[in-house]
Design a protein around this motif. Structure first.
Motif, PDB file in Angstrom:
ATOM      1  N   ALA C 405       0.828  -1.205   0.000  1.00 44.89           N
ATOM      2  CA  ALA C 405       0.000   0.000   0.000  1.00 44.89           C
ATOM      3  C   ALA C 405       0.866   1.260   0.000  1.00 44.89           C
ATOM      4  O   ALA C 405       0.708   2.112  -0.883  1.00 44.89           O
ATOM      5  N   PRO C 406       1.791   1.415   0.942  1.00 43.12           N
ATOM      6  CA  PRO C 406       2.656   2.586   0.850  1.00 43.12           C
ATOM      7  C   PRO C 406       3.467   2.638  -0.433  1.00 43.12           C
ATOM      8  O   PRO C 406       3.695   3.722  -0.985  1.00 43.12           O
ATOM      9  N   PHE C 407       3.864   1.489  -0.937  1.00 41.97           N
ATOM     10  CA  PHE C 407       4.618   1.508  -2.193  1.00 41.97           C
ATOM     11  C   PHE C 407       3.764   2.080  -3.318  1.00 41.97           C
ATOM     12  O   PHE C 407       4.237   2.873  -4.138  1.00 41.97           O
ATOM     13  N   ILE C 408       2.500   1.680  -3.313  1.00 45.09           N
ATOM     14  CA  ILE C 408       1.623   2.188  -4.367  1.00 45.09           C
ATOM     15  C   ILE C 408       1.383   3.679  -4.170  1.00 45.09           C
ATOM     16  O   ILE C 408       1.328   4.444  -5.135  1.00 45.09           O
ATOM     17  N   LEU C 409       1.285   4.086  -2.907  1.00 45.01           N
ATOM     18  CA  LEU C 409       1.153   5.515  -2.637  1.00 45.01           C
ATOM     19  C   LEU C 409       2.365   6.274  -3.169  1.00 45.01           C
ATOM     20  O   LEU C 409       2.233   7.335  -3.777  1.00 45.01           O
ATOM     21  N   LEU C 410       3.521   5.720  -2.924  1.00 48.57           N
ATOM     22  CA  LEU C 410       4.733   6.336  -3.466  1.00 48.57           C
ATOM     23  C   LEU C 410       4.652   6.414  -4.982  1.00 48.57           C
ATOM     24  O   LEU C 410       5.072   7.398  -5.592  1.00 48.57           O
TER      25      LEU C 410
END
Lengths: 806, 159, 806, 159
Positions: C405-410
């Motif tokens: 999830a954070p990776f996709i946010l990045l």
């Protein structure tokens, strides 16, 4: 280029074209029989539902009822406003725009059809929200499909790994705590394993132990031997019987056929559901039977089957052969990705070795699919060590620049072996194909299995499976290893070594090492000879593992014999380079092979040795014959495959290759608007060409377009059946299509003095099926893909009649 | 197989001084997977522990025995089903289908593309599901026969 | 399609075409001026040496003296036995078959010319041993060239690394033990470094220390500040002055231009010797000046210059634009390979991002060259740590599925930033191009440098160079690190941790961390804004490093602020993913980016996070505009580049795009054998087309072939000069070429109703420059690449006149 | 710089108990590059050495100071040469070439492709090496002028 059949006189007549229809509708666009049951309603009655459109009466009705997305019949001239109302997403005239079995597709037609479809959806998406949603889902269906392919192929590969492991160990014994455990997993939690014999635990019982209660001694050995032989025979018998009974297409490696299919050939059922099931099941059996074959090549076939079956879920891919081949290219990458745990290598393999049409979009998608598959496989974790392949290694030993010489030597050996193997295997396969040998496929498999098992059992390096052997040989002997190959005398440790870690330095070779090397040498010879006759038998058989096993065996021997005293040599590295060299010699892979090996080891440092060996291997092998094993098999079978790697060297011109030749009768052509239905039918009946050029008139020979035989037959038949007043004397008019219905591929032309190298380039790059030859605007002849292949065979002094298919 | 059997921490300790090599295997969490926790009857005195442990290599491994079990059982099931179906096709089917024995040899004789589809089309127009399945099966059998002829007998493909 | 000028009446006449010659001979085939001095003897006199061949008298003499490998003039009809005797390896009629500056090459012609040459060599090699040797050397010249390119580019990259490092540190201070050492190497053997300040050693003196003797305090700070500013201004002034004085083409990143050149455009001097020297020198200056730019993009340009210059050593590549572009594709891979130490990533970058025509042979060769370059760079070892790039990292921390999830946010952030950056940068560049701003390039550079230096110095994260910043952020805080970002409170160790290694668990964030995060946030904002105006200035400027620096800064902040308490988060991993996302958003690279990052870290585990972020980033960025920064710059400059990635969506037909339009006068055509020299010259003079179709007669309009304006002019001029009896009333006869001289590309034709998507496909795949449109064999019009680009611009509601070049 | 300065073994030892972090740097061979050899005044008593050493990270690094020296000197040399040449072109050259001042503005005015090559051709046909070099230089100057106009003034390319 479209045509309208316009009737000028009345009267109905029974035709004998009717028999074409049912088959066409059934085989319309599926490579498999699975949709037929569900799709059986998609028969001719649907075209009747289209109401008469426009105001043109009979002519327009005929035009619109057969105007279709498949784009065979259009309406007259430029006033194409009426047919615009026909929804191109409706069912087309069934069978039109499809291909017969063992034929080549027309890439341009397929691609333009897809673009047409896409354009239609985009246009509609501006009209309603539902259509917009549909357009979005259509855009993402490619990615969804990739995800599904990755998941399915990854899961299947995991299953195959687990089952093959278990079945292989079943030859040896059985686990008492749960029959479904293989040897390693049986002893998973056991504390009874020792440093020297890490695999032995009481839970695992060999057959000798079970039957006679003894685990040692001659009797136990014989029992184990017999059981090994028994299981091997059972497995291979099962494999060949199942293949024969359910899906004969499941045999072999599949890569030559997939290459051909990706280049546009159609083999119905080759990527079907039954092939998938049978191949998956029998692959496990074949691998477990101890035959000298691997699962890596067939995994590519399995992944392609998955992709093809999943394509049926999406209209975009079900109905378009070119789009489907894009998916299949990605699936090939997926197959290698799960076979070697190398997603990047898989994509490059697909790009370099298998694919024909590989746009950038496919590159990205196949990468995605390959990653998903690798991820799935890892989460299944078939080996219980979080690795995707058995023979994963992690090296950190450095190598010296001097060692490039032995690496290149390994490359030379690999190239020689590759060239030799290809010659021997092709000779053997040709013998099988032409002599009585091929009449006993089941017996052949059984005999080879028996021989393999008989010879393999006494030698521990052949008894283990190919992957295990490679794993053993790749192993970088550390102090922790108990393998015989690492049988150096154990040195005494002193405390100063703690910081520097374990080093191999100054450990003299022990006596066990020499025994191991003898065994390895024998194993090498055995593997080399048995693989030649194994590859091509009627069981699923991959070539990667046996080829790779030959390499490290050779390298191992070499390292062992020549330099037991040298300190700095890492046997594992040599094994790896040897494996790459042999595989490179056999398959002529280059970049993809290096990348696969790189991903297997995870060390960028070894790219240079690997590349040196692979390059040498390819050059040496190329000196003995330009073809890799897959191309050789393609040629052996006479598939219509236009190799993209080879340059066309000869200086012939289009006029030399085209038909009709000088002595032949003139080209069979249709005229634009002066032939009756009867004449057309007579022409079609009297020839066997798969298409006819349309010219303005017989005198001027000015080219108008090109009509496929199949489409022509279907349309004529449709006209006869659906339309009143179509008789043999009716005039047939071929017209340019209207702008709104652009899907038909234009007739490609070259001038008669175009050099053949350019023509071949055009065929390759545009994916043509045929090309017309003109001189100053006049039609002279036609060149088909088959003509080119025959011409190339002739130049290479081969039999031009070996090209069997169109 | 219970869940706790699905993890292990395996430490391989090579020979050290006069102590022979040993394999230790314990069911501990990943965090505790190190020499100090796993090598339980420590074979060396206290001040040698560090040195001994440096030589040992500990690997934490996971597996899913359920996946293995299910896979093997499914595999055996499919093989069994296929075998049964094969036997059915070999033995029982010819007995049932004695009513139209003449089409069989005819199709074996000539396999021109135009002649084949007629029964398919007839079958696909069947009304009940059973008839459709029947038709599909017939068609499939034809296809396999065709394939067998191409691959096994005429060696046209895949040789 | 060839022509022979056959004179029918005598009489010489002075023409004004003569002035064409010298330029043509000088610019014949070099992209650079280097060959001119040596090659000045290659003038027209050489064609005089060819003895008259055949028995046809004047006509044949004329035919043979101008029959050439370049393939412009052939001899009449089919009886081409005489010209066969002419050695095609002799000097061709100079200038014929070459291209003018800012023009597009004809790929088909170039490739067929090469094949012709190859065929000739093969034919000869059977005759003598010397010729055989020559043929072998010819075959291996490609590999040799690759080796040389790899060595040269690797060495240059190493030099650039060393020099840039030194110059960057020169802003800060100087080394007393040897002025040529940078800060790190100055303290290389020093034992005075401490754990907290690892870089400080007495040998290295800051300017403040040297000037005032103080190393601390406000005065020293001010002195350092001023010196930093001074050096930055000096460096950038030098850079922009040198670029202006010696090679204006050396400015910018070079990748858009190289993309265009690889697609077939010609920019003479763009890859020349002076460009190479100037770019290498000024790149170091620009990077060292502290501007927000990187050396990675320009390294691609440098590598391409190397390749182009080395091409001059090999006839095969010197004389063929298509072959040379193959080498340049490989050179682009080399550039990325040395820039990131990622050979595989480099090859994929070339394949995905830069190249137009990338056959499999080039794949393998570029891989080889990329490896050689990486190997060379490593042996130079510019950083003294056996790594190829400063920011190499070796991670082993695992990641959890939740972290996707954070990776996709990045990824979303990266995409947004990418889209924003492209818009802002293009707007700024357009302003620079069109307004008075662009009139002061030197001043602009100086002002931007001053602003950058003024703002950058106080913040330690902007003061360091981009690569160092990335390196710092990529760093996975271990206990060994003293970076402020790793300013967690040091835990007390207990003995039980020895086995498990160092863990970050349970270390609360210290106060220093928050200061660092503030600084990082400011650095992020600063970098984001300054990069927009920096990229496109008249100094060599790469975009990779600034884009990458934005990503980790963002990620670093994000990780730092949001979750200082979370244990398992690896800041380095987030930084890496953030870098990939931002770079992906700006350049729209996909697979190659993931592979480059993978090679930077060496861990297959991180492919999934990287891919998730890159894919999201690309999708998000694509939603705001389909073009990456390079495509945007290509469009801004109006280069004739036919993007291979985009599909042509519109449903127009060839007849809609072709010229002449309906209202235009008819197409200017030549007739096969009924025009006099005077008529031809008048037609050529009165038009500006770059080529003319040849038809049978004005009435029938049946197409015979196509003649390039340039070739026509040169041939006419040659005829006027060399041949007696050529007057304006002489008849010009265009004939089909004889079989033996096949090099001329055939005129490609499409029918008027061919859909434009197919036409665009043909243009792309075959690399056409123009295509003729026919209807039923009659010539209707012509479509050029420029027409297609204009049409596409029109569809996209852009100004079609923005396409400036042919 | 002498050769033995080109290798180093750098050990970074983080804080351990009450001992602060330290960096050790020694010039030893790769084989001896470990904590025991490099950390010379061992800050901990004998029984703690193992534990302390485990925390330290030792890296063996090589460089070639000669390469660095040569690179920097070459670089500075080239920059200097370019600067000098630039000055020469700016200041001295116009003085020498006062004899044909009329061609210069003409070329600045119009740069049609046909007009340019004449001097080149004349130059390339020069007989002595000097004249050829002269001609090449002239041609190059024209090219650069052209480039400058395209890139800096007209912003046609590279903007």
């Amino acid at each position: 280029m479209f045509r309208v059949l316009r009737t000028t006189r009345g009267g109905g007549m029974e035709t004998d074209f009717e028999r074409l229809h049912p088959r066409d509708s059934a085989e319309e666009d599926d490579d498999d029989e699975m949709v037929d049951i569900a799709g059986a309603t998609l028969d001719f009655s649907s075209t009747d539902d289209v109401p008469p459109l426009g105001a043109g009466g009979l002519d327009d009705y005929f035009g619109s009822s057969s105007s279709s997305r498949a784009g065979v019949t259009g309406v007259t001239g430029m006033n194409g406003s009426a047919p615009k109302l026909v929804d191109p997403l409706d069912d087309p005239l069934p069978g039109v725009g499809t291909y017969e079995d063992f034929n080549t597709i027309d890439w341009v037609r397929e691609k333009s059809r897809d673009r047409d479809r896409h354009r239609e959806i985009t246009k509609k998406s501006r009209q309603s929200t539902l259509a917009l949603l549909r357009s979005v889902s259509d855009a993402f269906s490619g990615w969804l499909l990739m995800l599904l392919v990755g998941l399915m192929a990854g899961a299947l590969a995991g299953g195959i790994d687990i089952a093959a492991h278990w079945l292989t160990d079943l030859k040896e014994g059985v686990c008492l705590v749960g029959f479904w455990f293989n040897h390693e997993h049986c002893c998973w939690t056991s504390n009874e394993t020792t440093f020297q014999e890490r695999d032995r635990c009481p839970q695992w019982q060999t057959w000798a132990q079970l039957i006679s209660g003894q685990s040692q001694g001659a009797f136990a050995y014989i029992i184990n031997y017999l059981m090994y032989l028994f299981w091997a025979l059972i497995f291979s018998l099962l494999a060949v019987t199942l293949v024969r009974a359910f899906a004969p297409y499941a045999c072999g490696s599949g890569i030559p056929e997939i290459k051909t299919i990706l280049s546009g050939f159609i083999i119905r059922g080759y990527l079907g559901k039954w092939t998938l099931i049978t191949k998956t099941i029998t692959l496990v059996l074949a691998v477990s039977s101890g035959l000298s074959l691997g699962k890596e090549g067939p995994l590519v076939h399995v992944a392609c089957c998955c992709a093809n079956i999943l394509c049926h879920l999406f209209t975009k891919y079900r109905k378009n052969e070119a789009k489907r081949r894009e998916v299949l290219s990605a699936a090939a990458a997926v197959g290698v990705s799960v076979a070697f745990g190398a997603p990047i290598g898989g994509v490059l393999f697909s790009l370099e070795e298998v694919s024909y049409y590989f746009p950038l979009k496919t590159l990205w998608r196949s990468f995605f699919a390959a990653l998903v598959a690798a991820f799935t496989l890892r989460s299944i974790n078939p080996f219980g060590n979080s690795r995707l392949v058995l023979f994963y290694v992690e090296f950190h030993a450095p190598w010296h620049l001097v060692e490039l010489a032995p690496f290149i030597l390994l490359g030379i050996f690999g190239g020689l072996w590759g060239a030799l193997f290809i010659r021997a295997n092709i000779a053997w396969c040709r013998r099988r194909k032409t002599t009585r040998l091929g009449h006993y496929p089941v017996l052949e498999v059984l005999v080879v299995t028996a021989v393999t098992a008989l010879i393999a059992f006494p030698n521990s390096y052949t008894r283990m499976s190919g992957a295990e052997l490679i794993s053993e040989l790749f192993n970088d002997c550390s102090l922790l290893d108990s393998s015989q190959l690492c049988g150096y005398k154990q040195p005494s440790m002193n405390i100063s070594d703690t910081g520097a870690g374990n080093s191999l330095a100054d450990r003299p070779a022990g006596a066990g090492l020499y025994t191991a090397l003898w065994q390895l040498a024998l194993a090498l010879i055995f593997k080399m000879s048995i693989t030649v006759i194994t590859f091509g038998m009627k069981v699923p058989s991959g070539l990667f593992i046996p080829s790779m096993a030959v390499g490290p065996s050779r390298a191992g021997c070499w390292v062992g014999w020549c330099s037991p005293g040298a300190d700095c040599i890492t046997p594992g590295l040599y094994a790896m380079v040897g494996a790459a060299a042999c595989l490179g010699g056999v398959t002529r892979m280059t970049v993809s092979l290096v990348v696969i090996m790189f991903e297997l080891t995870g060390g960028l440092e070894y790219i240079v040795p690997l590349m040196a060996a692979t390059m040498t291997s390819k050059w040496v092998a190329d000196a003995f014959g330009r073809e890799g094993i897959y191309e050789a098999h393609i040629r052996l079978n006479g598939y219509p495959f236009l190799e993209a790697k080879e340059e066309f060297e000869h200086s012939s011109l289009a006029v030399d290759v085209m038909r009709p030749r000088r002595s032949d009768p003139p080209l069979a052509v249709l005229t634009q608007d002066s032939m009756t239905l009867g004449e057309v039918e007579a022409l079609v009946e009297s020839t066997h060409y798969s298409g006819f050029p349309v010219v303005v008139s017989q005198e001027s020979q000015r080219l108008v377009g090109f009509v496929f035989r199949r489409d022509l037959l279907i349309s004529i038949d449709n006209a006869r059946k659906r339309q009143e007043g179509v008789v043999s004397a009716s005039l047939v008019v071929f017209t340019e299509h209207a702008p709104a219905q652009a899907p038909e591929a234009p007739p490609f032309t070259v001038t008669d003095h175009t050099a053949m190298d350019i023509t071949v380039d055009i065929f390759r790059k545009l994916g043509l099926r045929q090309c017309l030859v003109t001189h100053n605007g006049r039609l002279l002849g036609i060149i088909t893909k088959k003509d080119i292949l025959k011409h190339m065979a002739q130049i290479a002094n081969r039999d031009p009649d070996s090209i069997l298919f169109n | 197989a219970k869940s706790f059997e699905d993890v292990r921490c395996k430490c391989i300790c090579p020979p050290y001084r006069n102590i022979s090599g040993n394999v230790y295997n314990r069911n501990v969490t990943q965090k505790d997977c190190n020499c100090l926790h796993v090598v339980d009857p420590m074979p060396v005195p206290g001040h040698d522990v560090e040195a001994y442990c440096l030589l040992c290599e500990c690997k934490y491994e996971e597996r899913s025995s359920n996946t293995i079990k299910v896979t093997i059982i499914i595999y055996l099931g499919v093989v069994g089903a296929l075998l049964l179906y094969m036997l059915f096709l070999l033995l029982v089917d010819p007995l049932i289908r004695k009513k139209d024995p003449y089409t069989q040899p005819l199709h074996n004789e000539e396999d021109s593309e135009e002649m084949r589809p007629r029964p398919e089309a007839a079958a696909s127009r069947g009304n009940t599901v059973l008839e459709r399945v029947e038709g599909a099966q017939q068609r499939w059998k034809k296809q396999v026969q065709e394939q067998r002829k191409t691959v096994f007998d005429r060696h046209k493909l895949l040789s």
